[in-house]
Design a protein around this motif. Structure first.
Motif, PDB file in Angstrom:
ATOM      1  N   TYR A  48       0.821  -1.206   0.000  1.00 33.14           N
ATOM      2  CA  TYR A  48       0.000   0.000   0.000  1.00 33.14           C
ATOM      3  C   TYR A  48       0.858   1.261   0.000  1.00 33.14           C
ATOM      4  O   TYR A  48       0.382   2.346  -0.341  1.00 33.14           O
ATOM      5  CB  TYR A  48      -0.940  -0.019   1.207  1.00 33.14           C
ATOM      6  CG  TYR A  48      -2.007   1.038   1.174  1.00 33.14           C
ATOM      7  CD1 TYR A  48      -3.049   0.973   0.253  1.00 33.14           C
ATOM      8  CD2 TYR A  48      -1.988   2.100   2.060  1.00 33.14           C
ATOM      9  CE1 TYR A  48      -4.032   1.943   0.219  1.00 33.14           C
ATOM     10  CE2 TYR A  48      -2.971   3.071   2.043  1.00 33.14           C
ATOM     11  CZ  TYR A  48      -3.989   2.992   1.112  1.00 33.14           C
ATOM     12  OH  TYR A  48      -4.964   3.958   1.077  1.00 33.14           O
ATOM     13  N   ASP A  49       2.130   1.101   0.325  1.00 36.79           N
ATOM     14  CA  ASP A  49       3.040   2.249   0.311  1.00 36.79           C
ATOM     15  C   ASP A  49       3.073   2.920  -1.058  1.00 36.79           C
ATOM     16  O   ASP A  49       3.292   4.127  -1.151  1.00 36.79           O
ATOM     17  CB  ASP A  49       4.455   1.827   0.720  1.00 36.79           C
ATOM     18  CG  ASP A  49       4.554   1.469   2.187  1.00 36.79           C
ATOM     19  OD1 ASP A  49       3.612   1.766   2.958  1.00 36.79           O
ATOM     20  OD2 ASP A  49       5.584   0.881   2.573  1.00 36.79           O
ATOM     21  N   MET A  50       2.845   2.142  -2.133  1.00 33.39           N
ATOM     22  CA  MET A  50       2.823   2.717  -3.484  1.00 33.39           C
ATOM     23  C   MET A  50       1.709   3.750  -3.599  1.00 33.39           C
ATOM     24  O   MET A  50       1.870   4.782  -4.240  1.00 33.39           O
ATOM     25  CB  MET A  50       2.609   1.628  -4.536  1.00 33.39           C
ATOM     26  CG  MET A  50       3.731   0.647  -4.682  1.00 33.39           C
ATOM     27  SD  MET A  50       3.396  -0.596  -5.973  1.00 33.39           S
ATOM     28  CE  MET A  50       2.086  -1.562  -5.233  1.00 33.39           C
ATOM     29  N   VAL A  51       0.560   3.457  -2.990  1.00 34.04           N
ATOM     30  CA  VAL A  51      -0.581   4.374  -3.023  1.00 34.04           C
ATOM     31  C   VAL A  51      -0.234   5.655  -2.271  1.00 34.04           C
ATOM     32  O   VAL A  51      -0.488   6.761  -2.749  1.00 34.04           O
ATOM     33  CB  VAL A  51      -1.826   3.705  -2.405  1.00 34.04           C
ATOM     34  CG1 VAL A  51      -2.955   4.713  -2.219  1.00 34.04           C
ATOM     35  CG2 VAL A  51      -2.286   2.533  -3.253  1.00 34.04           C
ATOM     36  N   LEU A  52       0.351   5.480  -1.093  1.00 34.18           N
ATOM     37  CA  LEU A  52       0.718   6.642  -0.285  1.00 34.18           C
ATOM     38  C   LEU A  52       1.727   7.518  -1.014  1.00 34.18           C
ATOM     39  O   LEU A  52       1.582   8.741  -1.057  1.00 34.18           O
ATOM     40  CB  LEU A  52       1.277   6.181   1.061  1.00 34.18           C
ATOM     41  CG  LEU A  52       0.317   5.368   1.932  1.00 34.18           C
ATOM     42  CD1 LEU A  52       1.051   4.802   3.139  1.00 34.18           C
ATOM     43  CD2 LEU A  52      -0.887   6.192   2.345  1.00 34.18           C
ATOM     44  N   LYS A  53       2.733   6.886  -1.596  1.00 36.30           N
ATOM     45  CA  LYS A  53       3.769   7.631  -2.315  1.00 36.30           C
ATOM     46  C   LYS A  53       3.160   8.412  -3.479  1.00 36.30           C
ATOM     47  O   LYS A  53       3.490   9.588  -3.683  1.00 36.30           O
ATOM     48  CB  LYS A  53       4.852   6.671  -2.821  1.00 36.30           C
ATOM     49  CG  LYS A  53       5.989   7.369  -3.511  1.00 36.30           C
ATOM     50  CD  LYS A  53       7.051   6.379  -3.926  1.00 36.30           C
ATOM     51  CE  LYS A  53       8.193   7.091  -4.630  1.00 36.30           C
ATOM     52  NZ  LYS A  53       9.223   6.140  -5.080  1.00 36.30           N
ATOM     53  N   ALA A  54       2.265   7.784  -4.240  1.00 35.75           N
ATOM     54  CA  ALA A  54       1.638   8.454  -5.385  1.00 35.75           C
ATOM     55  C   ALA A  54       0.807   9.650  -4.939  1.00 35.75           C
ATOM     56  O   ALA A  54       0.671  10.629  -5.670  1.00 35.75           O
ATOM     57  CB  ALA A  54       0.770   7.466  -6.161  1.00 35.75           C
ATOM     58  N   GLY A  64       1.621  11.489  -2.367  1.00 35.77           N
ATOM     59  CA  GLY A  64       2.492  12.417  -1.672  1.00 35.77           C
ATOM     60  C   GLY A  64       2.376  12.322  -0.163  1.00 35.77           C
ATOM     61  O   GLY A  64       2.676  13.272   0.549  1.00 35.77           O
ATOM     62  N   ILE A  65       1.943  11.153   0.316  1.00 34.78           N
ATOM     63  CA  ILE A  65       1.776  10.933   1.755  1.00 34.78           C
ATOM     64  C   ILE A  65       2.948  10.090   2.252  1.00 34.78           C
ATOM     65  O   ILE A  65       3.289   9.076   1.623  1.00 34.78           O
ATOM     66  CB  ILE A  65       0.443  10.197   2.030  1.00 34.78           C
ATOM     67  CG1 ILE A  65      -0.727  11.063   1.540  1.00 34.78           C
ATOM     68  CG2 ILE A  65       0.298   9.855   3.505  1.00 34.78           C
ATOM     69  CD1 ILE A  65      -2.054  10.331   1.534  1.00 34.78           C
ATOM     70  N   PRO A  66       3.548  10.466   3.371  1.00 35.67           N
ATOM     71  CA  PRO A  66       4.653   9.656   3.904  1.00 35.67           C
ATOM     72  C   PRO A  66       4.173   8.246   4.267  1.00 35.67           C
ATOM     73  O   PRO A  66       3.000   8.034   4.579  1.00 35.67           O
ATOM     74  CB  PRO A  66       5.089  10.405   5.171  1.00 35.67           C
ATOM     75  CG  PRO A  66       4.502  11.761   5.062  1.00 35.67           C
ATOM     76  CD  PRO A  66       3.292  11.656   4.184  1.00 35.67           C
ATOM     77  N   ARG A  67       5.106   7.315   4.245  1.00 34.60           N
ATOM     78  CA  ARG A  67       4.820   5.928   4.608  1.00 34.60           C
ATOM     79  C   ARG A  67       4.204   5.882   6.002  1.00 34.60           C
ATOM     80  O   ARG A  67       4.627   6.601   6.897  1.00 34.60           O
ATOM     81  CB  ARG A  67       6.121   5.123   4.592  1.00 34.60           C
ATOM     82  CG  ARG A  67       5.931   3.673   4.854  1.00 34.60           C
ATOM     83  CD  ARG A  67       7.278   2.925   4.724  1.00 34.60           C
ATOM     84  NE  ARG A  67       7.082   1.511   4.621  1.00 34.60           N
ATOM     85  CZ  ARG A  67       6.881   0.700   5.660  1.00 34.60           C
ATOM     86  NH1 ARG A  67       6.849   1.192   6.886  1.00 34.60           N
ATOM     87  NH2 ARG A  67       6.701  -0.591   5.476  1.00 34.60           N
ATOM     88  N   ILE A  68       3.191   5.059   6.162  1.00 36.97           N
ATOM     89  CA  ILE A  68       2.552   4.876   7.467  1.00 36.97           C
ATOM     90  C   ILE A  68       3.149   3.616   8.079  1.00 36.97           C
ATOM     91  O   ILE A  68       2.894   2.507   7.609  1.00 36.97           O
ATOM     92  CB  ILE A  68       1.019   4.764   7.338  1.00 36.97           C
ATOM     93  CG1 ILE A  68       0.454   6.032   6.690  1.00 36.97           C
ATOM     94  CG2 ILE A  68       0.388   4.505   8.700  1.00 36.97           C
ATOM     95  CD1 ILE A  68      -1.029   5.963   6.363  1.00 36.97           C
TER      96      ILE A  68
END
Length: 149
Positions: free
Chosen positions: A86-92, A94-98
Motif C-alpha cells: 500500500y506504500d505505493m498508493v501513499l507515495k503516489a 504524496g503521503i509519507p509511509r505509514i
C-alpha cells in the motif's frame, strides 16, 4: 502491449467492478486468478512474484487519471490487510509511509470507501457509507479484543 500491461488493464477492470459493491475487497490470490483468466495470459509463478509490479502500474494510472486508489481494494488472503504494498498508493498521493500497520489499514479503509463512492456502489447507504476494514482483518481484530477468546 506487454503481458504486464494487459494484466494491469484487467486488474483495473476487475477492481472497478469490485468498487461497485459497498465494503467489498478482493484478495491478491483471487485477483491474480481473475487477471489470468480474463487475459488468457498465464504464468506458473506464484501471484506474489508478479502482482506487485502490476498493481504499481495501476497505482500510477489512478494517480495520473485522478481516480481513487483502486488498489486499496486488494488485501492479503491470509491477513485481510493491504500490507506494505500500500506504500505505493501513499507515495503516489504524496503521503509519507505509514509505519503502523493498523493506521495503514485505517487509511486504506477510507480509500476503499472513496472507491465505492466513485463507482456509485449500488448498495452504498444514502448517507454515503462509512470506511470498513476487510472482513478477515475485522474478524481478527474482534478475536483479539474478545475477552472470551
Amino acid at each position: 502491449m506487454s503481458n504486464r500491461d494487459r494484466w494491469a488493464q484487467a486488474a483495473y477492470e476487475i477492481l472497478v467492478s469490485q468498487a461497485g459493491h459497498y465494503h467489498s475487497v478482493i484478495d491478491d490470490s483471487e485477483l491474480g486468478r481473475q487477471i489470468q483468466e480474463r487475459t488468457g495470459v498465464t504464468t506458473r509463478e506464484g501471484v506474489q512474484t508478479w502482482i506487485g509490479p502490476v498493481l504499481e502500474l495501476l497505482v500510477q494510472r489512478c494517480s495520473r487519471e485522478g481516480l481513487p486508489a483502486l488498489t486499496a481494494l486488494v488485501v492479503s488472503k491470509d491477513s485481510g490487510m493491504v500490507g506494505d504494498g500500500y506504500d505505493m498508493v501513499l507515495k503516489a498521493a504524496g503521503i509519507p509511509r505509514i509505519e503502523d500497520p493498523a493506521l495503514r489499514e485505517v487509511h486504506a479503509a477510507q480509500a476503499r470507501l472513496d472507491c465505492h463512492r466513485w463507482a456509485g456502489a449500488r448498495d452504498l447507504p444514502a448517507d454515503g457509507g462509512s470506511p470498513a476494514m476487510s472482513p478477515v482483518y475485522a474478524s481478527a481484530l474482534e478475536t483479539r479484543c474478545d475477552p472470551n477468546q
